[in-house]
Design an enzyme around this catalytic site. Structure first.
Site, mmCIF file in Angstrom:
data_model
loop_
_atom_site.group_PDB
_atom_site.id
_atom_site.type_symbol
_atom_site.label_atom_id
_atom_site.label_comp_id
_atom_site.label_asym_id
_atom_site.label_seq_id
_atom_site.Cartn_x
_atom_site.Cartn_y
_atom_site.Cartn_z
ATOM 1 N N GLY A 30 34.266 33.323 49.375
ATOM 2 C CA GLY A 30 34.281 33.787 47.990
ATOM 3 C C GLY A 30 34.746 32.676 47.059
ATOM 4 O O GLY A 30 35.582 31.853 47.432
ATOM 5 N N GLY A 31 34.178 32.649 45.862
ATOM 6 C CA GLY A 31 34.624 31.672 44.856
ATOM 7 C C GLY A 31 34.292 30.256 45.265
ATOM 8 O O GLY A 31 33.172 29.947 45.671
ATOM 9 N N ASP A 32 35.288 29.391 45.193
ATOM 10 C CA ASP A 32 35.157 27.992 45.604
ATOM 11 C C ASP A 32 35.910 27.803 46.920
ATOM 12 O O ASP A 32 37.031 28.296 47.063
ATOM 13 C CB ASP A 32 35.766 27.088 44.516
ATOM 14 C CG ASP A 32 35.616 25.623 44.877
ATOM 15 O OD1 ASP A 32 34.645 25.006 44.418
ATOM 16 O OD2 ASP A 32 36.457 25.101 45.642
ATOM 17 N N GLY A 57 35.763 41.047 39.394
ATOM 18 C CA GLY A 57 35.092 40.383 38.277
ATOM 19 C C GLY A 57 33.690 39.910 38.611
ATOM 20 O O GLY A 57 33.410 39.538 39.748
ATOM 21 N N PRO A 105 32.198 34.365 42.548
ATOM 22 C CA PRO A 105 33.057 35.558 42.522
ATOM 23 C C PRO A 105 32.358 36.885 42.795
ATOM 24 O O PRO A 105 33.025 37.914 42.869
ATOM 25 C CB PRO A 105 33.628 35.535 41.100
ATOM 26 C CG PRO A 105 32.639 34.773 40.290
ATOM 27 C CD PRO A 105 31.966 33.798 41.215
ATOM 28 N N THR A 134 34.767 29.388 40.914
ATOM 29 C CA THR A 134 36.008 30.020 41.342
ATOM 30 C C THR A 134 36.296 31.246 40.468
ATOM 31 O O THR A 134 35.820 31.343 39.331
ATOM 32 C CB THR A 134 37.166 28.999 41.302
ATOM 33 O OG1 THR A 134 38.294 29.589 41.934
ATOM 34 C CG2 THR A 134 37.542 28.581 39.884
ATOM 35 N N ALA A 135 37.064 32.188 41.034
ATOM 36 C CA ALA A 135 37.331 33.443 40.324
ATOM 37 C C ALA A 135 37.870 33.196 38.918
ATOM 38 O O ALA A 135 37.512 33.895 37.974
ATOM 39 C CB ALA A 135 38.308 34.290 41.130
ATOM 40 N N MET A 173 45.632 36.583 43.549
ATOM 41 C CA MET A 173 46.412 37.402 44.478
ATOM 42 C C MET A 173 47.763 37.806 43.866
ATOM 43 O O MET A 173 48.771 37.844 44.556
ATOM 44 C CB MET A 173 46.641 36.641 45.805
ATOM 45 C CG MET A 173 45.352 36.333 46.536
ATOM 46 S SD MET A 173 45.531 35.192 47.916
ATOM 47 C CE MET A 173 45.421 33.608 47.104
ATOM 48 N N ASP A 205 33.282 35.666 54.589
ATOM 49 C CA ASP A 205 34.573 36.273 54.269
ATOM 50 C C ASP A 205 34.421 37.678 53.711
ATOM 51 O O ASP A 205 33.373 38.034 53.204
ATOM 52 C CB ASP A 205 35.220 35.462 53.135
ATOM 53 C CG ASP A 205 36.171 34.426 53.659
ATOM 54 O OD1 ASP A 205 36.267 34.280 54.865
ATOM 55 O OD2 ASP A 205 36.820 33.779 52.821
ATOM 56 N N LYS A 239 39.228 38.555 56.344
ATOM 57 C CA LYS A 239 40.674 38.333 56.331
ATOM 58 C C LYS A 239 41.248 39.109 55.170
ATOM 59 O O LYS A 239 40.685 39.188 54.116
ATOM 60 C CB LYS A 239 40.990 36.852 56.142
ATOM 61 C CG LYS A 239 41.074 36.105 57.431
ATOM 62 C CD LYS A 239 41.671 34.737 57.193
ATOM 63 C CE LYS A 239 40.729 33.889 56.380
ATOM 64 N NZ LYS A 239 41.331 32.693 55.859
HETATM 65 N N1 SAH Z 1 38.336 30.859 46.939
HETATM 66 C C1 SAH Z 1 38.426 31.971 46.004
HETATM 67 C C2 SAH Z 1 39.823 32.563 45.964
HETATM 68 C C3 SAH Z 1 40.271 33.209 47.256
HETATM 69 S S1 SAH Z 1 41.846 33.945 47.123
HETATM 70 C C4 SAH Z 1 37.986 31.510 44.622
HETATM 71 O O1 SAH Z 1 37.821 30.313 44.389
HETATM 72 O O2 SAH Z 1 37.798 32.360 43.760
HETATM 73 C C5 SAH Z 1 41.427 35.627 46.816
HETATM 74 C C6 SAH Z 1 41.800 36.025 45.413
HETATM 75 O O3 SAH Z 1 40.866 35.509 44.470
HETATM 76 C C7 SAH Z 1 41.787 37.507 45.150
HETATM 77 O O4 SAH Z 1 42.962 38.134 45.621
HETATM 78 C C8 SAH Z 1 41.704 37.549 43.647
HETATM 79 O O5 SAH Z 1 42.938 37.228 43.060
HETATM 80 C C9 SAH Z 1 40.755 36.387 43.388
HETATM 81 N N2 SAH Z 1 39.358 36.840 43.285
HETATM 82 C C10 SAH Z 1 38.323 36.390 44.000
HETATM 83 N N3 SAH Z 1 37.175 36.992 43.623
HETATM 84 C C11 SAH Z 1 37.519 37.852 42.634
HETATM 85 C C12 SAH Z 1 36.784 38.768 41.830
HETATM 86 N N4 SAH Z 1 35.465 38.922 41.949
HETATM 87 N N5 SAH Z 1 37.468 39.478 40.903
HETATM 88 C C13 SAH Z 1 38.788 39.332 40.751
HETATM 89 N N6 SAH Z 1 39.527 38.486 41.487
HETATM 90 C C14 SAH Z 1 38.902 37.753 42.414
#
Ligand code: SAH
Length: 263
Positions: free
Chosen positions: A89-91, A201, A13, A119-120, A172, A36, A58
């Protein structure tokens, strides 16, 4: 020609310390990193200076590169024998379209690997002092997206997701927060149900708003929270005061500290 391979890598994240060891190893190995918008600068700083970088940024409603173009780019780079890290980002398999990219590669017989990331939901809630489950407060957790594919299409049945024993994590969800809250209340969640929103976060710029279903939308607006932000609804949010451990630092200090820690 070298064997083509694409690594679909989760960057977590934001906090670079939350990268997996495998992700870091691959970032150092890659010929090209296709990243991304959600990948933090502190993580991009870990990509060696000589490595090619491609921004595939995106955004909802505004596509820098279309998904088809990204798919084709990955294919072309792999066919040229490059070692490609597709950094998300995230997973990569949680609301990240990583599985669509993987499908495309599979269809064209390109070897790929998936490297999971934090993941976030896991990262942001931990850094906001919110456990996703807690004995007596929540015995299940659900990840949903607040984004609708078609704005004119039918609304998700938010009322059906109302369950006092389940922690609801909404990706989102900021833009549609009032609709989401109204649905959850209509589904029977009490208006004093604890709820939080976390912006950026795990980064030095993290901000969090903690309230209840009754006042979360107003609090988010008053604080001016913006994407990327995560919404967490459920009784576990009541622990956010007691478990508030993370002290965000200014982004610059934080990036410098992270950099020296991994150097
Ligand atoms: N693949 C990512 C999610 C992508 S969708 C994952 O696993 O985390 C994008 C959404 O993820 C953002 O709109 C928000 O809701 C959330 N997100 C991702 N990183 C974040 C962060 N650092 N802080 C808060 N929300 C986050």
């Amino acid at each position: 020609m070298a064997e083509a391979r694409v690594y679909l890598v989760g960057a977590g994240p934001g906090d670079p310390d939350l990268l997996t060891v495998k992700a870091l190893r691959l970032l150092r190995l890659a010929d090209v990193v296709v990243f991304d918008r959600l990948v933090s600068d502190a993580i991009l700083d870990l990509v060696p200076p000589g490595t090619a970088r491609v921004f595939s940024g995106k955004q909802a409603g505004y596509h820098h590169m279309r998904q088809d173009d990204i798919n084709d780019l990955l294919l072309r780079l792999a066919r040229a024998g490059r070692t490609v890290v597709r950094l998300k980002g995230g997973d990569p398999f949680v609301f990240g379209r990583g599985s669509e990219e993987a499908e495309h590669l599979a269809r064209h017989n390109i070897a790929f690997e998936v490297v999971p990331g934090i993941t976030a939901a896991a990262g942001c809630s931990a850094y906001a002092g919110i456990p996703l489950t807690h004995r007596g407060l929540a015995d299940s957790v659900r990840f949903v997206t607040g984004h609708v594919q078609d704005e004119a299409g039918p609304e998700r049945d938010w009322a059906a997701l109302a369950d006092p024993d389940t922690t609801l994590v909404i990706y989102m969800g900021l833009r549609r927060l009032p609709v989401i809250v109204a649905g959850l209340l209509a589904g029977g969640l009490p208006d004093h149900t604890p709820a939080a929103a976390i912006e950026r976060g795990t980064t030095g710029a993290q901000r969090r708003v903690v309230g209840t279903l009754a006042d979360l939308s107003a609090q988010v607006e008053a604080a001016g929270l913006a994407a990327p932000a995560l919404v967490v609804v459920g009784r576990v949010v009541s622990l956010a005061g007691t478990l508030d451990w993370f002290v965000p630092q200014s982004s610059a200090d934080y990036a410098a500290a992270c950099h020296s820690a991994v150097a």
